[in-house]
Design a protein around this motif. Structure first.
Motif, PDB file in Angstrom:
ATOM      1  N   GLY A  29       0.938  -1.113   0.197  1.00 18.10           N
ATOM      2  CA  GLY A  29      -0.121   0.025   0.061  1.00 18.10           C
ATOM      3  C   GLY A  29       1.057   1.269   0.069  1.00 18.10           C
ATOM      4  N   HIS A  30       0.133   2.441   0.245  1.00 23.26           N
ATOM      5  CA  HIS A  30       0.746   3.655   0.405  1.00 23.26           C
ATOM      6  C   HIS A  30       1.834   3.746   1.637  1.00 23.26           C
ATOM      7  CE1 HIS A  30       1.066   8.060   0.275  1.00 23.26           C
ATOM      8  NE2 HIS A  30       0.725   7.895  -0.981  1.00 23.26           N
ATOM      9  N   PRO A  31       3.108   4.042   1.251  1.00 21.03           N
ATOM     10  CA  PRO A  31       3.818   4.336   2.734  1.00 21.03           C
ATOM     11  C   PRO A  31       3.214   5.635   3.653  1.00 21.03           C
ATOM     12  CG  PRO A  31       4.721   5.515   0.509  1.00 21.03           C
ATOM     13  CD  PRO A  31       3.647   4.715   0.097  1.00 21.03           C
ATOM     14  N   ARG A  32       3.580   5.483   4.693  1.00 25.66           N
ATOM     15  CA  ARG A  32       3.135   6.308   5.748  1.00 25.66           C
ATOM     16  C   ARG A  32       3.633   7.642   5.576  1.00 25.66           C
ATOM     17  NH1 ARG A  32       4.546   4.463  11.727  1.00 25.66           N
ATOM     18  NH2 ARG A  32       2.603   3.128  11.384  1.00 25.66           N
ATOM     19  N   THR A  33       2.790   8.789   5.705  1.00 18.26           N
ATOM     20  CA  THR A  33       3.253   9.988   5.415  1.00 18.26           C
ATOM     21  C   THR A  33       3.101  10.922   6.588  1.00 18.26           C
ATOM     22  OG1 THR A  33       1.072  10.612   4.340  1.00 18.26           O
ATOM     23  CG2 THR A  33       3.002   9.842   2.946  1.00 18.26           C
ATOM     24  N   THR A  34       2.346  10.412   7.501  1.00 19.41           N
ATOM     25  CA  THR A  34       2.257  11.232   8.709  1.00 19.41           C
ATOM     26  C   THR A  34       3.437  11.080   9.829  1.00 19.41           C
ATOM     27  OG1 THR A  34      -0.126  10.480   8.531  1.00 19.41           O
ATOM     28  CG2 THR A  34       0.635  11.185  10.807  1.00 19.41           C
ATOM     29  N   VAL A  39       1.534  12.996  15.768  1.00 20.27           N
ATOM     30  CA  VAL A  39       0.000  12.403  16.345  1.00 20.27           C
ATOM     31  C   VAL A  39       0.135  12.187  17.608  1.00 20.27           C
ATOM     32  CG1 VAL A  39      -1.290  10.353  16.204  1.00 20.27           C
ATOM     33  CG2 VAL A  39      -0.102  11.044  14.130  1.00 20.27           C
ATOM     34  N   ILE A  40       1.315  11.824  18.401  1.00 16.72           N
ATOM     35  CA  ILE A  40       1.330  11.883  19.811  1.00 16.72           C
ATOM     36  C   ILE A  40       1.434  13.093  20.434  1.00 16.72           C
ATOM     37  CG2 ILE A  40       2.756  10.988  21.850  1.00 16.72           C
ATOM     38  CD1 ILE A  40       4.065   8.730  19.942  1.00 16.72           C
ATOM     39  N   ASN A  41       1.915  14.107  19.994  1.00 20.46           N
ATOM     40  CA  ASN A  41       1.954  15.368  20.515  1.00 20.46           C
ATOM     41  C   ASN A  41       0.520  15.840  20.359  1.00 20.46           C
ATOM     42  OD1 ASN A  41       4.494  15.639  21.183  1.00 20.46           O
ATOM     43  ND2 ASN A  41       5.212  16.609  19.123  1.00 20.46           N
ATOM     44  N   HIS A  58      -4.485  23.539  13.626  1.00 22.68           N
ATOM     45  CA  HIS A  58      -4.233  22.982  12.279  1.00 22.68           C
ATOM     46  C   HIS A  58      -2.829  22.741  12.193  1.00 22.68           C
ATOM     47  CE1 HIS A  58      -8.271  23.776  10.560  1.00 22.68           C
ATOM     48  NE2 HIS A  58      -8.134  24.853  11.301  1.00 22.68           N
ATOM     49  N   GLU A  59      -1.898  23.100  13.145  1.00 20.79           N
ATOM     50  CA  GLU A  59      -0.648  22.791  13.299  1.00 20.79           C
ATOM     51  C   GLU A  59      -0.296  21.248  13.391  1.00 20.79           C
ATOM     52  OE1 GLU A  59      -1.508  24.688  15.927  1.00 20.79           O
ATOM     53  OE2 GLU A  59      -0.974  26.684  14.962  1.00 20.79           O
ATOM     54  N   PHE A  60      -1.283  20.481  13.862  1.00 24.25           N
ATOM     55  CA  PHE A  60      -1.188  19.025  14.133  1.00 24.25           C
ATOM     56  C   PHE A  60      -1.641  18.393  12.752  1.00 24.25           C
ATOM     57  CE2 PHE A  60      -1.672  20.427  18.637  1.00 24.25           C
ATOM     58  CZ  PHE A  60      -0.261  20.048  18.967  1.00 24.25           C
ATOM     59  N   THR A  65      -7.032  11.744  11.588  1.00 20.08           N
ATOM     60  CA  THR A  65      -5.869  10.905  11.591  1.00 20.08           C
ATOM     61  C   THR A  65      -5.599  10.592  12.948  1.00 20.08           C
ATOM     62  OG1 THR A  65      -5.427  11.786   9.357  1.00 20.08           O
ATOM     63  CG2 THR A  65      -3.402  10.833  10.621  1.00 20.08           C
ATOM     64  N   VAL A  66      -5.490  11.504  13.742  1.00 18.38           N
ATOM     65  CA  VAL A  66      -5.040  11.590  15.246  1.00 18.38           C
ATOM     66  C   VAL A  66      -5.913  10.383  15.966  1.00 18.38           C
ATOM     67  CG1 VAL A  66      -4.582  12.750  17.354  1.00 18.38           C
ATOM     68  CG2 VAL A  66      -4.129  13.713  15.079  1.00 18.38           C
ATOM     69  N   TRP A  67      -7.191  10.569  15.702  1.00 13.87           N
ATOM     70  CA  TRP A  67      -8.210   9.731  16.340  1.00 13.87           C
ATOM     71  C   TRP A  67      -7.913   8.371  15.911  1.00 13.87           C
ATOM     72  CZ3 TRP A  67     -11.173   8.249  20.035  1.00 13.87           C
ATOM     73  CH2 TRP A  67     -12.034   7.467  19.851  1.00 13.87           C
ATOM     74  N   SER A  68      -7.971   8.191  14.519  1.00 17.41           N
ATOM     75  CA  SER A  68      -7.709   6.826  13.865  1.00 17.41           C
ATOM     76  C   SER A  68      -6.533   5.850  14.655  1.00 17.41           C
ATOM     77  CB  SER A  68      -7.515   6.775  12.604  1.00 17.41           C
ATOM     78  OG  SER A  68      -8.480   7.007  12.015  1.00 17.41           O
ATOM     79  N   TYR A  69      -5.326   6.831  14.763  1.00 20.17           N
ATOM     80  CA  TYR A  69      -4.051   6.174  15.392  1.00 20.17           C
ATOM     81  C   TYR A  69      -4.436   6.006  17.064  1.00 20.17           C
ATOM     82  CZ  TYR A  69      -0.761   6.801  11.701  1.00 20.17           C
ATOM     83  OH  TYR A  69      -0.082   6.606  10.574  1.00 20.17           O
ATOM     84  N   PHE A  70      -4.950   6.869  17.695  1.00 18.83           N
ATOM     85  CA  PHE A  70      -5.315   6.891  19.264  1.00 18.83           C
ATOM     86  C   PHE A  70      -6.190   5.543  19.203  1.00 18.83           C
ATOM     87  CE2 PHE A  70      -8.425   7.574  22.467  1.00 18.83           C
ATOM     88  CZ  PHE A  70      -7.208   7.465  23.683  1.00 18.83           C
ATOM     89  N   ARG A  71      -7.177   5.208  18.601  1.00 16.72           N
ATOM     90  CA  ARG A  71      -8.168   4.148  18.722  1.00 16.72           C
ATOM     91  C   ARG A  71      -7.434   2.978  18.356  1.00 16.72           C
ATOM     92  NH1 ARG A  71     -11.956   5.131  14.626  1.00 16.72           N
ATOM     93  NH2 ARG A  71     -10.791   4.003  13.501  1.00 16.72           N
TER      94      ARG A  71
END
Length: 146
Positions: A29-34, A39-41, A58-60, A65-71
């Protein structure tokens, strides 16, 4: 452009501790760009400020995306491993054992008999209120249902 830091941002030492715990990007798939550190910050910013997910500055990375990683991290136990690693690191730096030897449980509410009768309702003293479960460490408390 590098953003200005928030008080809740990870230090270099904290990031060095957490970076190895981050799972690698899924193969194919697509490589991680985040930027995972951002995300942790963002998660730490939300925790510190009590802000809503959709009100993330908006700086984050985008809130979704942040919610998806957290979940994902919460459901797979990665978030718990990160918390444990940081807690143990703090305790070792204080010259203590990595895990606490005692815990304090305070339920905050006590159910009583109906002898006195109903006098009113105070939502702050609800039996469903969260109980604090803490250790003798500096502010490292978890929240759990009684």
């Amino acid at each position: 452009m590098k953003r200005l830091s928030y008080p809740s941002d990870l230090t270099e030492q904290e990031w060095a501790m957490l970076e190895p715990l981050i799972p690698p990007a899924k193969p194919g798939g697509h490589p991680r760009t985040t930027d995972i550190r951002e995300v942790i910050n963002a998660i730490l910013y939300l925790d510190r400020t009590g802000s809503q997910w959709r009100a993330l500055p908006h700086e984050f990375p985008p809130w979704s995306t942040v919610w998806s990683y957290f979940r994902s991290w919460r459901n797979t136990g990665i978030w718990k491993r990160m918390h444990t690693a940081l807690r143990e690191w703090v305790r070792l730096n204080q010259g203590r054992k990595p895990t606490p030897s005692a815990a304090i449980i305070d339920s905050q509410s006590v159910k009583t008999t109906q002898q006195g009768g109903v006098r009113g309702y105070d939502g702050g003293k609800s039996a469903n209120r969260l109980a604090e479960i803490g250790s003798k460490s500096q502010g490292m408390a978890s929240r759990a249902k009684p």
